[in-house]
Design a protein around this motif. Structure first.
Motif, PDB file in Angstrom:
ATOM      1  N   PHE A 174      -0.980   4.513  -1.531  1.00 28.00           N
ATOM      2  CA  PHE A 174      -1.585   4.129  -0.255  1.00 28.00           C
ATOM      3  C   PHE A 174      -3.051   3.752  -0.461  1.00 28.00           C
ATOM      4  CE2 PHE A 174      -4.009   5.219   3.532  1.00 28.00           C
ATOM      5  CZ  PHE A 174      -3.269   4.665   4.562  1.00 28.00           C
ATOM      6  N   ILE A 175      -3.788   4.548  -1.217  1.00 25.72           N
ATOM      7  CA  ILE A 175      -5.203   4.268  -1.467  1.00 25.72           C
ATOM      8  C   ILE A 175      -5.364   2.952  -2.229  1.00 25.72           C
ATOM      9  CG2 ILE A 175      -7.242   5.060  -2.727  1.00 25.72           C
ATOM     10  CD1 ILE A 175      -6.305   7.938  -2.091  1.00 25.72           C
ATOM     11  N   ARG A 176      -4.542   2.746  -3.249  1.00 26.53           N
ATOM     12  CA  ARG A 176      -4.640   1.501  -4.021  1.00 26.53           C
ATOM     13  C   ARG A 176      -4.355   0.287  -3.140  1.00 26.53           C
ATOM     14  NH1 ARG A 176      -2.575   4.723  -8.374  1.00 26.53           N
ATOM     15  NH2 ARG A 176      -0.442   4.358  -7.668  1.00 26.53           N
ATOM     16  N   ALA A 177      -3.359   0.383  -2.281  1.00 19.06           N
ATOM     17  CA  ALA A 177      -3.023  -0.733  -1.405  1.00 19.06           C
ATOM     18  C   ALA A 177      -4.156  -1.009  -0.412  1.00 19.06           C
ATOM     19  CB  ALA A 177      -1.731  -0.434  -0.651  1.00 19.06           C
ATOM     20  N   GLN A 178      -4.767   0.055   0.115  1.00 17.61           N
ATOM     21  CA  GLN A 178      -5.873  -0.115   1.047  1.00 17.61           C
ATOM     22  C   GLN A 178      -7.069  -0.771   0.352  1.00 17.61           C
ATOM     23  OE1 GLN A 178      -6.597   1.015   4.438  1.00 17.61           O
ATOM     24  NE2 GLN A 178      -4.385   0.997   4.678  1.00 17.61           N
ATOM     25  N   GLU A 179      -7.360  -0.338  -0.869  1.00 20.92           N
ATOM     26  CA  GLU A 179      -8.493  -0.900  -1.593  1.00 20.92           C
ATOM     27  C   GLU A 179      -8.255  -2.360  -1.945  1.00 20.92           C
ATOM     28  OE1 GLU A 179      -8.887   1.849  -4.808  1.00 20.92           O
ATOM     29  OE2 GLU A 179     -10.251   3.169  -3.691  1.00 20.92           O
ATOM     30  N   ALA A 180      -7.006  -2.704  -2.234  1.00 21.38           N
ATOM     31  CA  ALA A 180      -6.672  -4.086  -2.549  1.00 21.38           C
ATOM     32  C   ALA A 180      -6.851  -5.008  -1.358  1.00 21.38           C
ATOM     33  CB  ALA A 180      -5.238  -4.184  -3.075  1.00 21.38           C
ATOM     34  N   ASP A 181      -6.678  -4.450  -0.153  1.00 24.92           N
ATOM     35  CA  ASP A 181      -6.789  -5.255   1.068  1.00 24.92           C
ATOM     36  C   ASP A 181      -8.224  -5.407   1.554  1.00 24.92           C
ATOM     37  OD1 ASP A 181      -4.081  -5.658   1.150  1.00 24.92           O
ATOM     38  OD2 ASP A 181      -3.678  -3.996   2.516  1.00 24.92           O
ATOM     39  N   ARG A 182      -9.147  -4.647   0.991  1.00 23.72           N
ATOM     40  CA  ARG A 182     -10.539  -4.695   1.466  1.00 23.72           C
ATOM     41  C   ARG A 182     -11.281  -5.893   0.874  1.00 23.72           C
ATOM     42  NH1 ARG A 182     -12.193   1.762   1.229  1.00 23.72           N
ATOM     43  NH2 ARG A 182     -11.096   2.361   3.134  1.00 23.72           N
ATOM     44  N   SER A 232     -20.011  11.113   2.701  1.00 27.54           N
ATOM     45  CA  SER A 232     -19.359  10.515   3.858  1.00 27.54           C
ATOM     46  C   SER A 232     -18.486   9.363   3.393  1.00 27.54           C
ATOM     47  CB  SER A 232     -20.412  10.014   4.855  1.00 27.54           C
ATOM     48  OG  SER A 232     -19.788   9.490   6.016  1.00 27.54           O
ATOM     49  N   ILE A 233     -17.293   9.259   3.961  1.00 26.72           N
ATOM     50  CA  ILE A 233     -16.407   8.147   3.629  1.00 26.72           C
ATOM     51  C   ILE A 233     -15.896   7.515   4.916  1.00 26.72           C
ATOM     52  CG2 ILE A 233     -15.680   9.159   1.422  1.00 26.72           C
ATOM     53  CD1 ILE A 233     -12.992   9.825   2.826  1.00 26.72           C
ATOM     54  N   PRO A 234     -15.608   6.221   4.899  1.00 27.53           N
ATOM     55  CA  PRO A 234     -15.044   5.570   6.091  1.00 27.53           C
ATOM     56  C   PRO A 234     -13.564   5.900   6.233  1.00 27.53           C
ATOM     57  CG  PRO A 234     -15.209   3.997   4.290  1.00 27.53           C
ATOM     58  CD  PRO A 234     -15.835   5.268   3.786  1.00 27.53           C
ATOM     59  N   ALA A 235     -13.052   5.682   7.419  1.00 24.41           N
ATOM     60  CA  ALA A 235     -11.624   5.871   7.653  1.00 24.41           C
ATOM     61  C   ALA A 235     -10.837   4.700   7.081  1.00 24.41           C
ATOM     62  CB  ALA A 235     -11.351   5.988   9.149  1.00 24.41           C
TER      63      ALA A 235
END
Length: 315
Positions: free
Chosen positions: A307-315, A242-245
């Protein structure tokens, strides 16, 4: 790489510029946008480099040419798209309501894509399939069900695979013979891609856990459960993931599920590990909703990785 074939509607979408209820007054519109769930699926699969063809029909008009040009530019094999000189290209007018719901005016049944065409080009494309993707939105008549079932049987007979995104309205299932036909399609499915409560739509089991078990027992090899803002899950005989949105500002949700499904299906066919494929597919669906227009949010792998890298950087 394995070639995907999808059968179904190609149409244009024309969007109201302001929220409200329906189209009972003159208003500003934007479009036409290339659209149709199978067309969006095909475009996204092609964008990430998967061989893919679509079997459909368009009218001999500007809306048809708009779609054919866009699909071909994205890399989709459109040789199985019949150009109908007698019927117009399908269309969908959409207006968003203030609560996020949508009102539609469709012309599909009486358009070019509402009719089947058995041409040498169509037969050639179907014969070239290593994988068939079946979309519930395209199973609106017995004729389209029969065409998809015949194609699925042919693909399986020569060792190919089937994916199925149900996307079915309950009233369609109530039509004579439709529930039995859907059960037959599930029995041929390798990769099942339901959204939300569709997980239990075609099972006797009525909870998510028991439905997953039932589907696996019926021969489905892998299940991807799209849960929108609640993320996504993957289930097979060896994995329960399971992964979050991803958190994004939603501009237009149309096509997000098709982009998700196309990305996961293509990566699954390449043998990408389930967790990585699931994350990339979730990124594809999230990216899609950030653009206005059903096909405007498709993306290549490099864009999705960024997109994934940018999202992970913002978490």
């Amino acid at each position: 790489m394995k070639k995907i074939v999808v059968i179904g509607e190609i149409l244009v979408e024309i969007m109201a510029d302001t929220p409200g209820h329906g189209f009972r007054e003159a208003q500003a519109l934007t479009g036409p946008f290339p659209s149709g769930a199978p067309a969006i699926f095909a475009a996204q699969a092609a964008r990430i480099g998967q061989p893919v063809a679509i079997v459909s029909a368009v009218g001999d008009d500007d809306f048809g040419r708009l779609n054919l040009d866009r699909l071909a530019r994205d890399g989709v094999d459109v040789s199985g798209v019949h150009v109908d000189p007698h019927r117009p290209t399908g269309s969908a007018f959409v207006r968003y309501r203030g609560d996020g719901g949508r009102d539609f005016v469709f012309n599909i049944r009486h358009s070019a894509c509402g009719h089947l065409h058995d041409t040498p080009a169509v037969r050639s494309v179907l014969a070239s399939a290593d994988h068939l993707h079946v979309m519930g939105s395209s199973l609106a008549s017995p004729e389209f069900v029969a065409r998809n079932m015949a194609a699925a049987e042919a693909v399986r007979d020569h060792g190919g695979t089937i994916s199925f995104d149900p996307n079915l309205r309950k009233e369609i299932l109530a039509a004579p013979g439709m529930a039995e036909a859907m059960s037959r399609i599930v029995s041929m499915t390798d990769l099942y891609l339901p959204s939300g409560d569709e997980l239990t739509l075609l099972t006797e089991a009525q909870t998510d856990v028991t439905a997953i078990g039932e589907l696996l027992d019926r021969g489905v090899r892998a299940i991807v459960h799209k849960r929108g803002a609640d993320g996504a899950g993957y289930h097979d005989a060896h994995h329960d993931l399971s992964i979050p949105a991803f958190e994004v500002t939603e501009v237009d949700p149309t096509g997000a599920g098709d982009c998700f499904g196309a990305t996961f299906t293509a990566l699954w066919l390449r043998g990408v590990p389930p967790k990585s494929a699931l994350q990339t597919a979730a990124a594809s669906g999230a990216h899609a909703v950030t653009r206005r227009g059903p096909m405007e949010g498709t993306a290549d792998l490099a864009t999705l990785e960024d997109f994934i890298r940018a999202q992970e950087a913002d978490r």
